[in-house]
Design an enzyme around this catalytic site. Sequence first.
Site, mmCIF file in Angstrom:
data_model
loop_
_atom_site.group_PDB
_atom_site.id
_atom_site.type_symbol
_atom_site.label_atom_id
_atom_site.label_comp_id
_atom_site.label_asym_id
_atom_site.label_seq_id
_atom_site.Cartn_x
_atom_site.Cartn_y
_atom_site.Cartn_z
ATOM 1 N N HIS A 419 0.817 -1.217 0.000
ATOM 2 C CA HIS A 419 0.000 0.000 0.000
ATOM 3 C C HIS A 419 0.850 1.266 0.000
ATOM 4 C CE1 HIS A 419 -3.681 2.100 0.105
ATOM 5 N NE2 HIS A 419 -4.381 1.245 0.835
ATOM 6 N N ARG A 420 2.127 1.160 0.336
ATOM 7 C CA ARG A 420 3.002 2.327 0.278
ATOM 8 C C ARG A 420 3.291 2.717 -1.168
ATOM 9 N NH1 ARG A 420 7.902 -0.195 3.626
ATOM 10 N NH2 ARG A 420 7.549 -1.679 1.927
#
Length: 446
Positions: A419-420
């Site tokens: 998700h980064r």
Amino acid sequence: MPTEILMPALSPTMEEGTLAKWLVKEGDTVNSGDILAEIETDKATMEFEAVDEGTIGKILIEEGSEGVKVNTPIAVLLEEGESADDIETSSAPAPAEEKPAPAPAADEKPEPGPQQAAAAATPATPAPAAPEAADGSRIFATPLARRIAADKGLDLTQIKGSGPHGRIVKADVEGAKAAPAEKAAPAAAEAPAAKADAVAMPASPGAEQVKKMYEGRDYEEVKLDGMRKTVASRLTEAKQTIPHFYLRRDIKLDALLKFRSQLNKQLEGRGVKLSVNDFIIKACALALQSVPDANAVWAGDRILKLTPSDVAVAVAIEGGLFTPVLKDAEMKSLSALSAEMKDLAGRARNKKLAPHEYVGGSFAISNLGMYGIDNFDAVINPPHGAILAVGAGVKKPVVGADGELTVATVMSVTLSVDHRVIDGALGAELLQAIVENLENPMVMLA
């Protein structure tokens, strides 16, 4: 003066290795590029090349020695005019069977051992310690290059190495001029602060604690080899540091299976047989081109967006796995991808891959469908942005476009996403592109 040959770091994750076999003996003359030894890393058995010319004056580590730390002296190289008598006793490592003495308390002075006493009696001029870059990573340089750099006041962090794997050699420093180091002190000052901000992770129970739980029960202790240690370390890092999320889709394979059958008949005369996995590799490579923002990796404090589609594919081997990388996969034909994948997988199983063949990539594929697994969630291999977990294609009842109930071959896939690097909508867009490529396989040849 004699030069120490150090245990090399032959892969980015290597901290120690096994000196499997010496290909030279004491007294042999070697030139730069000659093969000195075979070394088993955490991933493969690799050849170790000489970076300087000279004569092998003494072999310090016997072949077959395990757990030899990177940068440990393993042999001594003599320059022209030098003899074995010039080798300093202080360069010899401690015998392999001896264990290091425990560190002394802060207020105690350690007693000098036999080797320390010999070193004190015979003044030595060893090469300067291996330097570190501002980010704490090692700078690899030969002992002779380090000595020349120290004499000339050179900053090795500012010199690009031309030796194997970027190692700095004699020729790199001979013509270099001294220049002031740039901002080394501020970087060093920031390191303690960064460590102080880190949150300590809870430790797993140690071996002795776990063994106590099973007192009185029969069990076998299995020693971890380098590969198993690396797999354990990297997967622990991945699950502790990467914020995974998961996207799932079903893919209808009937059109692909029919198209594959037709292609294989036409390619039979060339000895080519395409697998479903070959189509999956191509589909993912083209999807990364269609959704370029998802073709990215996490780089600590930034994201690196790749231009080519370098797709890694997990290959199971005894005791672990490899993820060889098919570079520029979007540019290659299905038959070329198939041949390259077969070659990489075969050499992976024999642990004959070079580091550049399994390092890199932005995306990975893990296919357990061939083992009958319907679906699963794969762990992201850092620094990749995503990995596609592929299940088996099975016959299932589906509702057709006209509303009629029919039977189709359906494959379940799960996209694990960092998700980064990739947000939910972007990940969904990438998975949609993969699905469209696989459900309309002829598009991949356009």
